[in-house]
Scaffold this active site. Structure first.
Site, PDB file in Angstrom:
ATOM      1  N   HIS A   1       0.810  -1.223   0.000  1.00 46.12           N
ATOM      2  CA  HIS A   1       0.000   0.000   0.000  1.00 46.12           C
ATOM      3  C   HIS A   1       0.842   1.271   0.000  1.00 46.12           C
ATOM      4  O   HIS A   1       0.340   2.345  -0.295  1.00 46.12           O
ATOM      5  CB  HIS A   1      -1.074  -0.016   1.109  1.00 46.12           C
ATOM      6  CG  HIS A   1      -0.619   0.314   2.493  1.00 46.12           C
ATOM      7  ND1 HIS A   1      -0.328  -0.653   3.439  1.00 46.12           N
ATOM      8  CD2 HIS A   1      -0.447   1.493   3.128  1.00 46.12           C
ATOM      9  CE1 HIS A   1       0.001  -0.068   4.572  1.00 46.12           C
ATOM     10  NE2 HIS A   1      -0.063   1.234   4.413  1.00 46.12           N
TER      11      HIS A   1
ATOM     12  N   ASP B   1       0.899  -7.728   2.167  1.00 41.13           N
ATOM     13  CA  ASP B   1       1.058  -6.287   1.953  1.00 41.13           C
ATOM     14  C   ASP B   1       2.545  -5.900   1.913  1.00 41.13           C
ATOM     15  O   ASP B   1       3.051  -5.254   2.824  1.00 41.13           O
ATOM     16  CB  ASP B   1       0.327  -5.531   3.069  1.00 41.13           C
ATOM     17  CG  ASP B   1       0.124  -4.058   2.727  1.00 41.13           C
ATOM     18  OD1 ASP B   1       0.793  -3.575   1.803  1.00 41.13           O
ATOM     19  OD2 ASP B   1      -0.701  -3.411   3.392  1.00 41.13           O
TER      20      ASP B   1
ATOM     21  N   SER C   1       3.619   2.014   8.693  1.00 40.80           N
ATOM     22  CA  SER C   1       3.442   1.133   7.537  1.00 40.80           C
ATOM     23  C   SER C   1       4.801   0.885   6.906  1.00 40.80           C
ATOM     24  O   SER C   1       5.535   1.835   6.638  1.00 40.80           O
ATOM     25  CB  SER C   1       2.577   1.819   6.476  1.00 40.80           C
ATOM     26  OG  SER C   1       1.255   1.825   6.873  1.00 40.80           O
TER      27      SER C   1
HETATM   28  N1  GLU Z   1      -2.642   0.376   7.718  1.00 43.39           N
HETATM   29  C1  GLU Z   1      -2.261   1.602   8.305  1.00 43.39           C
HETATM   30  C2  GLU Z   1      -2.533   2.739   7.352  1.00 43.39           C
HETATM   31  O1  GLU Z   1      -2.518   2.536   6.182  1.00 43.39           O
HETATM   32  C3  GLU Z   1      -0.806   1.709   8.621  1.00 43.39           C
HETATM   33  C4  GLU Z   1      -0.329   1.196   9.889  1.00 43.39           C
HETATM   34  C5  GLU Z   1      -1.138   1.644  11.061  1.00 43.39           C
HETATM   35  O2  GLU Z   1      -1.719   2.747  11.027  1.00 43.39           O
HETATM   36  O3  GLU Z   1      -1.176   0.883  11.981  1.00 43.39           O
HETATM   37  O4  GLU Z   1      -2.747   3.865   7.769  1.00 43.39           O
END
Ligand code: GLU
Length: 719
Positions: free
Chosen positions: A84, A221, A654
């Site tokens: 991502h 990911d 991330s």
């Molecule tokens: N998946 C989260 C995001 O894209 C990143 C990691 C997190 O916030 O824990 O914001």
């Protein structure tokens, strides 16, 4: 007797195992604090100096800020980060015919790598406290806005001075504790970043928005990028003659991965947390801001999905934006639920009550700190009153591409004529190239029907604002009748007349003087000019609030330190931090326990063939044939896909490497469990769990699915 002895021994072992203490601890520790943590006693097998040593080559040189975080995993500038994190660059390189989002992207050699335009990379080289220098700009008699401006100006001067002394480097001064401490970070700054290997969406984003912010998770990911520099080693923009960057340190990947209960730590660039904020701030977030934003994002997502419905090339334009909005929307919904679940606002209020008692118990404390919390409360009352007006004004510019273009051009015409240090940061020499790049990438994804629909909705919302909240500059467009005709007429005319839809005229307009712009009579530049005073006023209001809050928050921190008799660490602010803990499950609800490792068999279980659970056939075959080789987990008899742990993380983490006790990479952090979305406000050992893709899955997919053996060789996983 002997038997009894044996029995007691086994019993003691069992108890010891059950109660083995986990060294989970709240804290995104600045690197200056690492030595105070006694990490060796908690499981670290390295000398902490190996992680950070101001005088030597430590692990921090392998950690890179690529918007979020990544790490160097080879001596040739190879970066491992999240799918991502690379997503928007993959989208930018994709067409309907060559759809890298759908099929993934693979460069079979260096020549085939494609530039991630606009992506830069920063590596922390050193830091120093500059609080005294920054605060020397503040004078007693200054008003609040003036105070904020003086600090901003001082920071710009320091940055300029230090960047001049360090050509090619990037300098940032980060506010650590509001209004109190400031630290200068010196970064190596790389400007040529390329895509190397990105798995297809059906692996890298498996489970999509449904699984996002959730455990158990089965998402691969991850992605690989590479940093380049000029042949002489200096940072340079993309050029064919550039060579792979040679990082001072890179991480060793540990193909054997990690296990439940293992000690782990993480280095990365967490974005923002709000743990030092008051109940007033939290209540505003809970009652007003987050519900409004989540609802507005949901509205935009539904319109964008509709627009992209039947045509992939239109859908492609919207993908990255939808992903970003859904991510925030779901995060906010998780937080809203969490705030209620743990009753955080009330808890904070209780804490503040005790603090007030402590303040009130002493004459001197009372006179110095007696009104701090009330004053903060007053500011948030005002913020609440103006919230809808401010949110609409803000999102007009953020959500409507044409207003964003018109505004940037208009503001640019004024700012670019000022001296560098006097400009808004986006127009300063050091940032202007990126500002242009941002405009161009937004334009690349511009789709007129979507933009028109979003503007119309915004204007309808603005039309409902009454009295003091009315946005006067658009009165003529929104009128007072509810027929929407005036809005429709304006939109039709404005979009057909504007010249800002082409990159050439957008860039041309950006160079023009205000006088020349006026002659151009572009409807969106005219609209921006009409709105400009309102935005200026908003900026001034925000500076006033910040100035007032800075002083109050600094005082609050002082008295909290005395009350709790301890020091605090600063909230996350995009600077390098360390967190540690262990791989560990949790209980999300009554009678439910979540184990901390998922496997490829779970991928099969979730696969339905329908997006976002549409694993590629080849992956399904590979899992069914159970060809896991050395990446198989000995007890689970499958390849681990994701791991869960109790470290303290947030957005920006991330892509951060999850490291074992020896400092080797065992996972790539990418998300949190739903209950942990509230981490940004409050961390808890019981529910704060973050998620990484297991290194074994990264390597297994790269080798077996992607057939990219050369990357495994480059990382020294195979010969
Ligand atoms: N998946 C989260 C995001 O894209 C990143 C990691 C997190 O916030 O824990 O914001």
């Amino acid at each position: 007797m002997k038997k009894q002895y044996l029995f007691s021994l086994v019993f003691v072992f069992c108890i010891a195992f059950l109660f083995q203490s986990f060294y989970a601890e709240e804290g995104m520790w600045p690197i200056s604090e690492i030595n105070k943590l006694n990490l060796r006693a908690k499981g670290l097998e390295l000398d902490p100096k190996e992680i950070y040593d101001p005088d030597g080559l430590s692990l921090i040189y392998a950690i890179v800020n690529v918007g979020a975080t990544g790490s160097f995993v080879s001596p040739a500038g190879l970066i491992l980060t999240n799918h991502h994190v690379a997503y928007r660059y993959v989208q930018a390189a994709s067409t309907k015919e060559q759809d890298y989002i759908k099929h993934g992207f693979l460069a079979r050699n260096l020549r085939e790598e494609i530039p991630a335009r606009g992506r830069t990379a920063r590596i922390t080289e050193s830091y120093r406290d500059v609080s005294d220098e920054v605060l020397s700009a503040v004078k007693e008699e200054m008003g609040f806005a003036e105070r904020t401006r003086a600090i901003e100006r001082k920071i710009k001067e320091i940055v300029k001075k230090v960047e001049k002394r360090n050509p090619g480097k990037r300098v940032e001064v980060a506010e650590m504790f509001s209004g109190k401490t400031y630290v200068l970070f010196l970064y190596a700054y790389l400007k040529d970043i390329r895509l190397v290997y990105v798995p297809p969406r059906s692996i890298g984003e498996f489970g999509g928005d449904i699984d996002n912010w959730m455990w158990p998770r089965h998402t691969g990911d991850f992605s690989f990028m590479r940093a380049y520099v000029a042949p002489d080693g200096s940072p340079a923009e993309y050029s064919l003659e550039n060579l792979p960057y040679r990082p001072k340190r890179h991480l060793k990947v540990a193909p054997e991965g990690a296990n439940e209960r293992d000690f782990v730590f993480m280095l990365g660039y967490p974005g923002r947390t709000y743990r030092h904020q008051t109940s007033h701030f939290l209540a505003f977030e809970e009652d007003v801001r987050m519900p409004y934003v989540a609802d507005w994002y949901a509205w935009q997502i539904s319109i964008m999905e509709k627009m992209g419905g039947s045509d992939r090339s239109i859908a492609l334009k919207h993908l990255s934006r939808i992903k970003g909005l859904s991510n925030t929307m779901k995060n906010y919904r998780g937080k809203l639920k969490g705030l209620i679940r743990i009753g955080l606002v009330d808890k904070k209020r209780d804490e503040e009550k005790s603090l007030k008692k402590f303040i009130g118990a002493d004459e001197k404390r009372r006179s110095e700190y007696g009104d701090v919390l009330e004053k903060i409360g007053k500011i948030y009352e005002e913020v609440r009153e103006q919230a809808e007006y401010e949110l609409i004004l803000d999102y007009l510019r953020r959500s409507v591409n044409m207003i964003y273009f018109g505004y940037s051009v208009y503001e640019g015409s004024l700012e670019l004529r000022k001296k560098d240090l006097e400009r808004e940061s986006a127009y300063m020499d050091r940032n202007f190239a990126l500002t242009k790049q941002r405009l161009l990438s937004t334009l690349k994804n511009y789709y007129e029907p979507t933009d028109k629909a979003i503007l119309k909705e915004m204007l309808k919302r603005a039309a409902r604002l009454q009295g003091k909240s009315r946005i006067l500059a658009i009165n003529d467009i929104i009128k007072d009748d509810s027929s929407e005709k005036a809005i429709d007429d304006f939109i039709e005319k404005a979009y057909s007349q504007t010249k800002l839809k082409s990159a050439i005229s957008l860039l041309e307009a950006l160079k023009k003087s205000p006088k020349k712009l006026k002659k151009q009579k572009d409807p969106f530049i005219e609209l921006a000019a009409a709105l400009y005073p309102a935005y200026q006023k908003l900026k001034e209001t925000q500076k006033t609030r910040k100035g007032a809050l800075d002083g109050l928050q600094a005082k609050l921190l002082d008295i909290k330190k005395r009350f709790y008799e301890k020091d605090f660490i600063p909230d996350a602010n995009r600077t390098l931090r360390l967190t540690y803990g262990s791989i560990r499950g949790y209980k999300p609800a009554d009678a439910v326990y979540y184990h901390p490792i998922t496997t490829a068999d779970g991928v099969l279980d979730k696969t339905t063939g329908q997006e976002p659970f549409d694993s590629p056939e080849k992956l399904i075959d590979l899992i069914r044939s159970r060809d896991f080789g050395r990446f198989e987990h000995p007890a689970l008899k499958s390849v681990p896909v994701c791991i869960l742990y109790d470290m303290d993380t947030t957005g920006g983490n991330s892509g951060s490497p999850v490291l074992n006790a020896r400092g080797e990479l065992v996972g790539v952090n990418f998300d949190r469990a739903y209950e942990a979305t509230i981490n940004d406000f409050a961390w808890s050992e019981s529910y704060s769990r973050s998620i990484a893709v297991d290194i074994r899955y990264v390597l297994w997919v790269t080798q077996k699915y992607g057939k990219v053996d050369y990357l495994l060789k480059e990382m020294k996983v195979i010969k």
